[in-house]
Design an enzyme around this catalytic site. Sequence first.
Site, PDB file in Angstrom:
ATOM      1  N   CYS B  49      46.911  41.751  52.049  1.00 50.78           N
ATOM      2  CA  CYS B  49      47.849  42.814  52.403  1.00 50.78           C
ATOM      3  C   CYS B  49      47.245  44.278  52.956  1.00 50.78           C
ATOM      4  O   CYS B  49      47.848  44.924  53.223  1.00 50.78           O
ATOM      5  CB  CYS B  49      48.756  43.427  51.072  1.00 50.78           C
ATOM      6  N   CYS B  52      42.605  46.112  50.407  1.00 50.59           N
ATOM      7  CA  CYS B  52      41.264  46.348  49.919  1.00 50.59           C
ATOM      8  C   CYS B  52      40.813  47.365  51.236  1.00 50.59           C
ATOM      9  O   CYS B  52      39.856  48.024  50.878  1.00 50.59           O
ATOM     10  CB  CYS B  52      40.794  44.924  50.044  1.00 50.59           C
ATOM     11  N   CYS B 154      42.473  37.913  46.355  1.00 52.73           N
ATOM     12  CA  CYS B 154      42.889  36.819  47.042  1.00 52.73           C
ATOM     13  C   CYS B 154      41.904  36.038  47.749  1.00 52.73           C
ATOM     14  O   CYS B 154      41.761  34.761  47.697  1.00 52.73           O
ATOM     15  CB  CYS B 154      43.787  37.360  48.287  1.00 52.73           C
ATOM     16  N   CYS B 187      42.440  44.333  42.556  1.00 53.18           N
ATOM     17  CA  CYS B 187      43.839  44.151  43.427  1.00 53.18           C
ATOM     18  C   CYS B 187      44.234  45.730  43.804  1.00 53.18           C
ATOM     19  O   CYS B 187      45.151  45.886  42.938  1.00 53.18           O
ATOM     20  CB  CYS B 187      44.521  43.328  42.838  1.00 53.18           C
ATOM     21  N   HIS B 224      38.910  47.875  28.030  1.00 60.69           N
ATOM     22  CA  HIS B 224      39.268  48.162  26.855  1.00 60.69           C
ATOM     23  C   HIS B 224      38.254  48.834  25.993  1.00 60.69           C
ATOM     24  O   HIS B 224      38.097  49.848  25.310  1.00 60.69           O
ATOM     25  CB  HIS B 224      39.863  47.063  26.138  1.00 60.69           C
ATOM     26  N   CYS B 227      37.757  52.395  27.208  1.00 64.19           N
ATOM     27  CA  CYS B 227      38.937  53.173  27.368  1.00 64.19           C
ATOM     28  C   CYS B 227      38.753  54.226  26.471  1.00 64.19           C
ATOM     29  O   CYS B 227      38.682  53.940  25.050  1.00 64.19           O
ATOM     30  CB  CYS B 227      39.942  52.269  26.946  1.00 64.19           C
ATOM     31  N   CYS B 245      47.439  54.426  23.024  1.00 65.92           N
ATOM     32  CA  CYS B 245      46.971  53.193  23.362  1.00 65.92           C
ATOM     33  C   CYS B 245      48.118  52.234  24.126  1.00 65.92           C
ATOM     34  O   CYS B 245      49.227  52.308  23.373  1.00 65.92           O
ATOM     35  CB  CYS B 245      46.482  52.458  22.187  1.00 65.92           C
ATOM     36  N   CYS B 251      49.217  46.315  28.169  1.00 60.07           N
ATOM     37  CA  CYS B 251      47.873  46.529  28.635  1.00 60.07           C
ATOM     38  C   CYS B 251      47.088  45.111  28.599  1.00 60.07           C
ATOM     39  O   CYS B 251      46.934  44.660  27.420  1.00 60.07           O
ATOM     40  CB  CYS B 251      47.362  47.704  28.086  1.00 60.07           C
ATOM     41  N   CYS B 262      36.334  51.075  35.510  1.00 59.81           N
ATOM     42  CA  CYS B 262      37.404  52.101  36.088  1.00 59.81           C
ATOM     43  C   CYS B 262      37.786  53.384  35.180  1.00 59.81           C
ATOM     44  O   CYS B 262      38.101  54.391  35.436  1.00 59.81           O
ATOM     45  CB  CYS B 262      38.826  51.637  36.539  1.00 59.81           C
ATOM     46  N   CYS B 274      44.800  54.101  36.011  1.00 61.21           N
ATOM     47  CA  CYS B 274      46.099  53.599  35.691  1.00 61.21           C
ATOM     48  C   CYS B 274      46.357  53.933  34.152  1.00 61.21           C
ATOM     49  O   CYS B 274      47.457  54.701  33.895  1.00 61.21           O
ATOM     50  CB  CYS B 274      45.939  52.006  35.671  1.00 61.21           C
ATOM     51  N   CYS B 281      47.077  48.987  32.007  1.00 64.58           N
ATOM     52  CA  CYS B 281      46.152  48.025  32.820  1.00 64.58           C
ATOM     53  C   CYS B 281      46.838  46.873  33.414  1.00 64.58           C
ATOM     54  O   CYS B 281      47.390  46.096  32.784  1.00 64.58           O
ATOM     55  CB  CYS B 281      44.829  47.976  32.306  1.00 64.58           C
ATOM     56  N   CYS B 284      43.505  43.771  36.901  1.00 61.59           N
ATOM     57  CA  CYS B 284      43.497  43.105  38.284  1.00 61.59           C
ATOM     58  C   CYS B 284      42.113  42.848  38.822  1.00 61.59           C
ATOM     59  O   CYS B 284      41.873  42.312  39.892  1.00 61.59           O
ATOM     60  CB  CYS B 284      44.051  44.327  39.236  1.00 61.59           C
TER      61      CYS B 284
END
Lengths: 484, 305
Positions: B49, B52, B154, B187, B224, B227, B245, B251, B262, B274, B281, B284
């Site tokens: 798509c 990236c 992908c 992703c 996690h 997090c 949470c 999630c 992340c 996110c 989450c 991805c």
Amino acid sequence: MSASSSTYTFAPSVITLDPVTRIEGHLKIQVQVDDVGGTLQVVDAWSTGTLFRGFEKILENRHPWDAVPLTQRICGVCPVSHGLAAVKALDAASSVTPPANGRIMRNFVLGANFIASHVLHFYHLALLDYVAGPGLPPWEPSWKTDLRLGASKTQTLVQHYLAALEMRRVAHEAGAIFGGRLPMPPAYVPGGFTHHPNSGDIKQAKTRLKDLIAFIQDVWIPDVVLLGDHYGDYFSVGRGPGNLLAYGVFDLDAKGQELLLKRGRIENGSDAVLPVDIGAITEDVTCSWYDQGANGLNPASGKTDAQYPKSGAYSWLKAPRYDGLPYEVGPLARMTVNGDYHNGISVLDRHMARALEALKVAQAMKTWLKKLDPDQPVFKKHALPQSAQAFGLTEAPRGALGHWVKIQNKKIAHYQVVTPTCWNASPRDTGGLRGPIEQALLGTTVQSVTEPIELLRVVHSFDPCLACAVHVMRPGGGDCLAVS
Amino acid sequence: MSVTRRDFLKYCTASAAALGISAAEVRALAKALLNGGGPTVLWLQGSSCSGCSVSFLNHVASTTPHDAADVLINVINLAYHPTLMAAAGDTAVAAAAAASLAPGHILVVEGGIPTAFAGNACWAWSENGADVTFQQAVTTHAQAAAAIVCVGQCSAYGGIPAAPPNPTAVQSVKQLTGLPTINVAGCPPHPDWMVWTIAKLVAGAQIPLDSFGRPTELYAKRVHDQCPRKEKDEEAESFGEHGGCLEELGCRGPWSQTKGNCPKVKFNDKANWCIGADAPCQGCTNPGFPGTEPFFHEEGEDGDD
């Protein structure tokens, strides 16, 4: 002839231009040129989408909300529009109205992505059709045909190209404050939005918007004017069918009746803005690699059953039609329907309308920030219906976007997506009517068949979400000649 | 001639006109500089798509390379990239062919490889008058590359196009070619992850990989485990709640293969991430993404791995 794997019959001599780059995705266009009054002109054109993924099939039997994250991945340049079309369809299916904060943040993140996409389009996808970039890859090698700006103006525009890379990034940052991240913001959900805005968010977004508005006003719009000074002939190149369609976007009230850019259509370049009847939309597949049983259906009952090869077909794109006619979609359609743009329909009008739209959206975003209330809800809890049928209409940066969903037993039973590039880059329909890009290419003068830059300019002005391939056919037969 | 590519660019964009240097002279200089430039990168897009690539353009850092332009000008020779390159048609195809002959070149693949319809669900380009499927292009170019970097789910694992019923029989690069790949999962992947991987390869460093081909340095811990909401007693029971949470809402941060930093690096110049936006989450970076589990538990029921 290069289209060896398709069964469509083309004129005997073909020059292949494939891929057309600086575009999202995969598209191929074939063009026949002939001597018209002493110049080489396009006399026929074929547009071929060369990628099929089958998202509609992937969505079947999944949880309805899965349509939101999954359809965002149809397009990494306009994921927000897909997310919004999906949540609007699911809102309608559940008869839920998002609270004001939810509606405003949906709009704001979409607006941020409009700006990022529009900036990317003008500076990074289209501009190199008019000026040479920095002298190294990926900007070299490049064609040097019909470059009309002198060294000084070229250098200025190249600096703006680099500044624009930063500006499109800043636009994404403004959206990510609320959306969580861009591209692929996770905060869109049926019933509203997940993020809870605070005063710090609003302040940060405001700072970034200020920079974006200054860039659009002081750099970008003057650059389009500069391009118009040197390429004024492109105000009369690439008209297309003259039919413009906008679903409308940016709901300004809870019911979505008042829009920043309103819904409407224009037939054959007239001044009258006509209403849009969604039932009048059909998708032809006569020239598309899908089972012919789907021909002429409204997307609410549309089918996506691949059939390759298929006699007479030459594209993976279907051919959406309104009342049987091809329509151009995109910023020019939106701004014209909304009464904000009046100059005409052409390559340069598309660029100008896109820049002016970016300014209109950015200025509106500033006012939306003032309406966010950190103490109010962002989401409306609601029950998923056992079964329902609905659609969600919005706009992607490059034009009208619709999602159609059918829910049965709380699962997706049917999903259809009609993208803006399906409208613009569609192949011929059952009646033989060409799609908008095919029509826009007709009559275009080509100076050099080995560097047909004029074709890129026409195709790029639509901002197609596809990687293109243009095939130029030479009159009088002969062997395949590769453009180099 | 001791001029860096950055110096060259400044020269090219600012000084050339003032000095009266012609465009042709600037280009000749550029060509000379290219011979001493960074390694050649060939970036192909297939059943993708472009997300990236868009994410890559969002790179920004206080350390070098500072942004995407810095990468393009000072770190690599991006000889082929369908979205960014100036060249079109056979000029572009020739650039890809030349790049595949460059010693030590890197192949970046974005997008899966459809193998249904004899590969005709995705064409890469035309060569000598024939349509070249993406399957053919990847098969050919993978053999010659010094390293293959798969950006995104992908190309690395099949991703969304390969989700059931996998309508176009999409394969990952490794499935198709049998060759080892460095998988920058996500992703889309965070821009830092893509730039880090390319910079390491340019520097000639070894990149240790986990059993899914992901660089262990980037994908060391579960989301996690890092997090900030992990230790919170408060669990969100419905969408629209703030700060709790999100496990009961679907999630995927706790899933065993949802790995990535992340929570620490966040996204878009740390604008947010996110879970920071109270969104579950989506897992991805998990090789099994998207899977068949619902992404959201809209009624708040607990989800399992």
